[in-house]
Motif scaffolding. Structure first.
Motif, short mmCIF file in Angstrom:
data_model
loop_
_atom_site.label_atom_id
_atom_site.label_comp_id
_atom_site.label_asym_id
_atom_site.label_seq_id
_atom_site.Cartn_x
_atom_site.Cartn_y
_atom_site.Cartn_z
N LEU A 423 0.82 -1.21 0.00
CA LEU A 423 0.00 0.00 0.00
C LEU A 423 0.85 1.25 0.00
O LEU A 423 0.55 2.24 -0.69
CB LEU A 423 -0.94 0.00 1.22
N PHE A 424 1.95 1.25 0.75
CA PHE A 424 2.82 2.41 0.80
C PHE A 424 3.55 2.60 -0.53
O PHE A 424 3.77 3.73 -0.97
CB PHE A 424 3.83 2.27 1.94
N ILE A 425 3.93 1.49 -1.16
CA ILE A 425 4.59 1.56 -2.46
C ILE A 425 3.65 2.19 -3.49
O ILE A 425 4.04 3.05 -4.29
CB ILE A 425 5.04 0.16 -2.91
N ILE A 426 2.40 1.77 -3.46
CA ILE A 426 1.40 2.31 -4.39
C ILE A 426 1.23 3.81 -4.17
O ILE A 426 1.16 4.61 -5.11
CB ILE A 426 0.06 1.58 -4.23
N GLY A 427 1.16 4.22 -2.90
CA GLY A 427 0.98 5.63 -2.60
C GLY A 427 2.15 6.49 -3.09
O GLY A 427 1.96 7.55 -3.69
N ARG A 461 4.42 15.43 3.44
CA ARG A 461 3.21 14.85 2.90
C ARG A 461 3.18 13.34 3.08
O ARG A 461 4.20 12.67 3.02
CB ARG A 461 3.11 15.16 1.39
N VAL A 462 2.00 12.84 3.32
CA VAL A 462 1.73 11.40 3.29
C VAL A 462 0.82 11.16 2.10
O VAL A 462 -0.17 11.87 1.93
CB VAL A 462 1.05 10.93 4.60
N PRO A 463 1.15 10.20 1.23
CA PRO A 463 0.28 9.94 0.07
C PRO A 463 -1.17 9.77 0.50
O PRO A 463 -1.47 9.20 1.54
CB PRO A 463 0.87 8.65 -0.51
N ARG A 464 -2.07 10.27 -0.35
CA ARG A 464 -3.49 10.35 0.02
C ARG A 464 -4.06 9.00 0.40
O ARG A 464 -4.71 8.85 1.44
CB ARG A 464 -4.28 10.95 -1.16
N GLU A 467 -2.57 7.76 3.66
CA GLU A 467 -3.12 8.47 4.81
C GLU A 467 -4.52 7.97 5.14
O GLU A 467 -4.89 7.84 6.30
CB GLU A 467 -3.14 9.96 4.54
N GLN A 468 -5.30 7.70 4.10
CA GLN A 468 -6.66 7.22 4.32
C GLN A 468 -6.64 5.87 5.04
O GLN A 468 -7.40 5.65 5.99
CB GLN A 468 -7.37 7.09 2.97
N LEU A 470 -4.13 4.59 6.87
CA LEU A 470 -3.56 4.74 8.21
C LEU A 470 -4.56 5.39 9.16
O LEU A 470 -4.63 5.02 10.33
CB LEU A 470 -2.28 5.57 8.14
N SER A 471 -5.31 6.34 8.66
CA SER A 471 -6.33 6.97 9.49
C SER A 471 -7.39 5.96 9.92
O SER A 471 -7.82 5.95 11.08
CB SER A 471 -6.97 8.13 8.73
N SER A 472 -7.79 5.11 8.99
CA SER A 472 -8.77 4.09 9.33
C SER A 472 -8.21 3.12 10.36
O SER A 472 -8.89 2.76 11.33
CB SER A 472 -9.20 3.35 8.07
N ALA A 473 -6.95 2.70 10.16
CA ALA A 473 -6.32 1.79 11.12
C ALA A 473 -6.18 2.44 12.49
O ALA A 473 -6.39 1.81 13.53
CB ALA A 473 -4.95 1.36 10.60
N PHE A 474 -5.85 3.73 12.51
CA PHE A 474 -5.72 4.47 13.77
C PHE A 474 -7.05 4.53 14.50
O PHE A 474 -7.13 4.32 15.72
CB PHE A 474 -5.19 5.87 13.46
N ASN A 475 -8.13 4.79 13.76
CA ASN A 475 -9.45 4.89 14.37
C ASN A 475 -9.98 3.55 14.85
O ASN A 475 -10.88 3.51 15.69
CB ASN A 475 -10.44 5.50 13.37
N ASP A 476 -9.43 2.46 14.33
CA ASP A 476 -9.91 1.14 14.70
C ASP A 476 -9.44 0.69 16.07
O ASP A 476 -9.91 -0.33 16.59
CB ASP A 476 -9.47 0.09 13.66
N PHE A 477 -8.48 1.40 16.67
CA PHE A 477 -8.03 0.99 17.99
C PHE A 477 -9.18 1.09 18.97
O PHE A 477 -9.97 2.05 18.93
CB PHE A 477 -6.86 1.86 18.45
N PRO A 478 -9.29 0.11 19.88
CA PRO A 478 -10.48 0.01 20.71
C PRO A 478 -10.65 1.12 21.73
O PRO A 478 -11.74 1.32 22.25
CB PRO A 478 -10.31 -1.35 21.40
N ASN A 479 -9.57 1.86 22.07
CA ASN A 479 -9.74 2.92 23.06
C ASN A 479 -8.76 4.06 22.80
O ASN A 479 -7.77 3.91 22.09
CB ASN A 479 -9.57 2.39 24.50
N ASP A 480 -9.07 5.21 23.39
CA ASP A 480 -8.25 6.40 23.19
C ASP A 480 -6.90 6.29 23.87
O ASP A 480 -5.94 6.97 23.47
CB ASP A 480 -8.99 7.63 23.73
N TYR A 481 -6.82 5.47 24.89
CA TYR A 481 -5.55 5.28 25.61
C TYR A 481 -4.49 4.79 24.63
O TYR A 481 -3.37 5.33 24.56
CB TYR A 481 -5.76 4.25 26.72
N LEU A 482 -4.81 3.75 23.85
CA LEU A 482 -3.86 3.21 22.89
C LEU A 482 -3.52 4.24 21.81
O LEU A 482 -2.37 4.33 21.37
CB LEU A 482 -4.44 1.95 22.25
N ARG A 483 -4.51 4.99 21.38
CA ARG A 483 -4.25 6.00 20.35
C ARG A 483 -3.26 7.05 20.86
O ARG A 483 -2.35 7.49 20.14
CB ARG A 483 -5.55 6.67 19.92
N LEU A 484 -3.44 7.47 22.12
CA LEU A 484 -2.57 8.50 22.69
C LEU A 484 -1.14 7.97 22.83
O LEU A 484 -0.17 8.68 22.53
CB LEU A 484 -3.11 8.95 24.04
#
Length: 1038
Positions: A423-427, A461-464, A467-468, A470-484
């Protein structure tokens, strides 16, 4: 006027109108709404009450500070610093409570934080004011303060208490950043844009894993007709879904051509949606594919359509008499599988379920329900050759294409940063494609200018599409503690490889795991207990980040041999780091050199438009790793009074360290411009709140005597510096908990650091032969009663027998990690068996007469083993075993990694041995050849997934080496589990044979993209597997 519908249509339309709500259900909803309203009112009342308590406290602090002059109330430097820091932190709490609404305190953790803050914050603030306000001092208290000044500990309780206030604010439950962590949208990883971008790309590096899994899908007669579950696991963007889709296509084509073992009567693929109702929507999707009539009929009854029990029963009935193949894409939690698995019956028709997930623990949990074997396939990054082919295919439209000369300059750097993730190579290929289509080849002849342009692009810049995802993967974490905690990774420079223990130390010293239960003196009611709870919680959350494949082991991507200093290291991908840096800047959590420039520009614009104003987004954490000529002047004009954490490395210049007097964490690892004068300035600045200081891998040569001024230090890392001696003042740091002295000489006074829990030292051959040195180390270890981790890096030939002679009753009982590299023991020290908490042991023994007793000490004894918590064992045998080392089922019940370094690996695993072992590493050399001197019983290792064999290239033609390799390959080939076998760093491609049908199975989308098995097999021996042998134990150490 709209035409009137027919009677049938009218009747149908009436049926679609929702029925009147059930009175009982309506009453339940009204009660719930009333309860929510009451909760919000209670929360609002608590917020108002806390604000009312803070107001007079802040006013009193302002009065005590006062203007400069003879009438200033508090004049002492430490007292004023305490008040200034407390004023800042109380202002932040007040602003936080004023900004956030009661809806932001909607979960148990934040409600608990609010309740404890209401109790603790005013009480702690009163305690500080009572100590620093001279008007409140009695004669007895003044005498007490004089005594403390003589000890250089004046205002010690105030400093401790103010730091606790900071920790309360920084705790993830405080909601300070939680409202900024909310997902902006409910996106899954598979979006139309991603699917469109990937639709026309050739499949590269996928042939071998596809054949491997196809062999698993085929049933092998009556003995293989049970339902089996297999999981594909790997990080975001590595191609799990692509592999699953390709398998489905190959199965369809194989069914059309030959049928037989690949004949599935029902073929289903469903992706797990996002949201709290994801399981309902998932089984609805599966039911629509299994039986469209049933799904249609069910949709007419909305109440039944949302009943999981009904949906699961219908799916089970539809599949009861069929051989089915189901792909469930992107399961996140094992609990999701537990809820839906009853829909898939074991009907003895050879059915198969394939699951993709980013979580390793989820993968193993799902496969534990398989009726025959444990099958987990771990996706690996593409090789360099495959990565380049994919990049060319996306950038120029052909795997055999050629980039223009100016684009070739960036190809290697792009591939290095993408680390084989498709995915990163494609971006990044999008950027190359734009350059190739829009720019003339000769337009940018200046290579330096072109490199600079590329560096700016990669930094900002992060390829569009990347970024999309990674953002989805970031939001999938079960709680804000892990995100922080994940966002905190932006404090490190790009490409940084970190050690687990040091990251956890920084988390702890930042205040992410500080509990707020205090006694009457503002201290923990049971400091040792809470210390253990804190460490366990940090370990658990780190494991969750590793389990989700966001943090990866360096060894898995290394392309050259690691040395001991690089072992036990972790990393995050470059693009994930970029995404986190951008996210943290948006939140104001961490500012890097780049994002700090943007902040300064924003502040300048605000000043221009609105007059002389300062930016309200003061940097709490600074990560300065890239040189910038404007950085020194920018820092000189900024208000750094709110900065609590500073990290500097590389060639950065002009950092005014004396302005950062309120720091809690200071990490200067790898800062090339750090001099002895800078370290002296840090100590003389009297950073009384500083808890973490690292000057690792710098050129400093002297630890100043003024180190005693940093008396609150919790962590000190001076490893791999030019410091050769330690000042006696170091041992006045009574709160020191972590001390890394590797590469330095140490004194006998180490034992005076009574609170030390982690100690790492270097031990030379000269020291091992000097009786005074041996007694000094032994004496220190005996005194360190809280010691949890002891690492000794020895020189070759060092005898460590003096440690083996330690009496059992004097040995540290809290050890969790005992690591001795290169040093030798005559046998495993008997005192080790008293350390029931040991989870990691690395040791080398040289007496072949004691092997059986050694294993009993390490865990192979009755009653669950002498070391019941042992998870990783690295055992070296500096002799040729006279008989087989038999490992039964009596112990090693939690061992997950086992490494044996011996001339002949004469191991025999009996039935039930090491039931949780996943990784086995055997390092051996040439010795007497015999069929009896080879490993046996590998088939008895129930959860084994990886076997690594390592031997010197000079022993390739040795008969004993050939016999050992042959024996292991035969046992691995017969094992039920899919096992990755590495031989001297190269993955063996013919370990578990694949039947002829699987070899010939190809999908339509595969045609023409690979040159056949021979070419793919050659690529498999590429660089992606190098480094595995020497570094297999890396992950286990953490």
């Amino acid at each position: 006027m709209a035409p009137k519908a027919s009677e049938g249509e009218e009747g149908k339309e009436v049926e679609m109108v929702p029925a009147a709500p059930n009175p009982e259900q309506q009453l339940e909803r009204d009660v719930t709404a009333h309860q929510d309203s009451e909760e919000e009112e209670k929360t609002a009342a608590k917020i108002k009450k806390l604000l009312s308590k803070l107001k007079p406290l802040r006013a009193r602090i302002s009065q005590l500070l006062g203007p400069a002059g003879p009438h200033r109330v508090v004049t002492g430097d430490r007292g004023r610093r305490c008040l200034v820091l407390m004023e800042t932190e109380l202002s932040i709490i007040a602003a936080l409570l004023t900004t956030l609404s009661p809806q932001h305190f909607d979960d148990a953790e934040t409600k608990k934080w609010l309740g404890e803050s209401l109790f603790a914050v005013p009480r702690l603030a009163d305690r500080v004011l009572g100590e620093v306000d001279p008007s409140l001092h009695t004669l007895l208290r003044r005498a007490s303060q004089c005594f403390h000044r003589r000890k250089s500990f004046s205002y010690s309780h105030s400093i401790f208490t103010v730091r606790r206030l900071y920790y309360i604010i920084q705790h993830p439950s405080s909601s300070r950043y939680r409202h900024l962590l909310l997902p902006s949208s409910d996106l899954g990883l598979i979006t139309p844009q991603l699917a469109e971008a990937d639709a026309l790309l050739p499949l590269v590096g996928i042939d071998r894993p596809a054949k491997k899994i196809l062999g698993w899908l085929a049933h092998q007669g009556k003995m293989d007709m049970n339902l089996r579950v297999m999981c594909i696991v790997g990080p975001v963007g590595i191609g799990k879904t692509t592999l699953a889709v390709e398998l489905r296509n190959r199965l369809r084509q194989q069914h059309e051509t030959s049928g037989g073992r690949y004949n599935f009567q029902c073929n289903v693929m469903a992706q797990v949606p996002r949201g709290t109702d994801r399981n309902i929507r998932l089984v609805q999707d599966i039911l629509s594919q299994v039986s469209e009539p049933a799904a249609t009929a069910l949709s007419s009854d909305p109440s039944q359509a949302k009943t999981m029990k009904v949906l699961v029963r219908l799916i089970s009935e539809c599949l009861r008499d069929k051989r089915y193949f189901v792909i469930i894409d992107d399961i996140w939690e094992a609990s999701d599988w537990e809820e839906i698995k009853v829909a898939f019956p074991n009907n003895n028709h050879g059915s198969r379920i394939l699951i993709t997930t980013r979580s390793t623990s989820t993968a193993w949990a799902c496969c534990s329900d398989s009726y025959d074997g444990l099958d987990v396939h771990e996706m690996k990054p593409l090789s360099e050759m495959d990565s380049e082919r994919l990049l060319l295919a996306k950038a120029v439209g052909s795997v055999d294409g050629c980039l223009p000369n100016n684009m070739k300059l960036h190809c290697d750097e792009i591939l290095r940063r993408c680390e084989g993730i498709p995915l990163f190579i494609i971006g990044m290929a999008d950027w190359l494609k734009d350059q190739y289509s829009d720019e003339d080849e000769d337009q940018y002849s200046d290579e330096d200018e072109e490199h600079q342009r590329f560096a700016i692009y990669c930094k900002e810049r992060v390829p569009r599409l990347t970024e999309q995802a990674l953002s989805s993967a970031f939001n999938d974490f079960p709680n804000d503690y892990l995100r922080l905690l994940l966002i905190y990774m932006s404090m490190f420079p790009y490409g940084y490889k970190f050690e687990k223990d040091r990251l956890i130390l920084k988390w702890i010293d930042e205040g992410f795991f500080i509990l707020t239960d205090y006694d009457d003196y503002g201290r923990y009611s049971d400091d040792i207990y809470f210390s253990n709870v804190r460490n366990l919680e940090a370990e658990r959350l780190f494991s969750e980040l590793v389990d989700s494949n966001v943090i990866t082991c360096v060894a898995s991507n290394r392309k050259h041999k690691q040395d001991e200093a690089e072992a036990c290291q972790w990393q995050i991908n470059h693009f994930m780091h970029q995404f986190l840096a951008s996210k943290s800047a948006e939140m104001g959590f961490v500012f890097t050199t780049t994002t700090l420039n943007l902040l300064a520009e924003s502040a300048a614009a605000t000043t221009t438009e609105c007059g002389n104003q300062t930016s309200s987004r003061m940097p709490r954490r600074l990560a300065l790793h890239h040189p910038d000529p404007l950085l020194p002047s920018m820092l000189e004009t900024m208000d750094l009074s709110q900065t609590r954490s500073l990290s500097v490395s590389g060639t950065v210049r002009g950092i005014p360290l004396d302005k950062f007097i309120y720091l809690v964490v200071l990490d200067l690892e790898g800062w090339e411009n750090l001099e002895d004068e800078n370290l002296l300035l840090i100590c003389r600045s009297k950073m009384i709140f500083l808890r973490y200081l690292s000057v690792r891998n710098t050129r400093v040569s002297k630890l100043p005597h003024e180190i005693k001024e940093l008396w609150a230090l919790h962590t000190l890392d001076i490893s791999y510096t030019q410091i050769s001696e330690l000042p006696l003042e170091l041992f006045q740091l009574r709160d020191l908990w972590y001390l890394d002295l590797r590469g330095t000489r140490f004194l006998r006074a180490l034992g005076d650091l009574h609170n030390l829990e982690v100690l790492a030292v270097t031990w030379s051959f000269h020291q091992s032969t000097d009786r005074d040195y041996c007694e000094a180390l032994l004496s220190s270890i005996v005194k360190l009663e809280w010691l949890k981790s002891l690492t000794i890096h020895c020189g070759l030939g060092c005898s460590m027998e003096f440690l083996g002679s330690l009496e059992e009753w004097r040995a540290p009982l809290r050890l969790e990690k005992f690591k001795v590299t290169a040093g030798q023991f005559a046998s495993v020290p008997p005192w080790i068996q008293r350390n029931k908490r040991l989870a990691f042991v690395q040791i080398t023994v040289c007496n072949k007469q004691t092997t059986t007793d050694d294993l009993k000490i390490l865990g192979a004894s009755g009653g669950g083993g002498a070391l019941p918590k042992l998870q990783c064992l690295i055992l070296g045998l500096d002799f040729i075993p006279g008989h087989a080392i038999v490992i039964g089922n009596e112990g090693f019940h939690k061992l997950q990694r086992f490494s044996l370094d011996s001339v002949l690996p004469r191991l025999t695993f009996q039935t039930g041995a090491m039931p949780r072992l996943k990784h086995l590493r055997l390092k051996f050399s040439s010795g007497p050849a015999s069929e009896e001197r080879v490993p046996s019983g590998i088939s008895n290792l129930q959860m084994i997934s990886e076997v690594v064999l390592s031997y010197s290239e000079w022993c390739v033609n040795s008969t004993s080496v050939k016999m050992t390799v042959k024996a292991v390959k035969e046992q691995v080939a017969k094992h039920r589990n899919p096992i990755n076998l590495f031989i001297n760093g190269v993955e063996d491609d013919v370990v578990q044979e694949v039947d002829e049908e699987a070899e010939n199975a190809t999908g339509t989308s595969w045609s023409g993209t690979d040159a056949g098995p021979g070419r793919d097999d050659a690529q498999a021996v590429d660089e992606e597997a190098k480094g595995v042998v020497e570094n297999e134990i890396t992950e286990a150490e953490s």
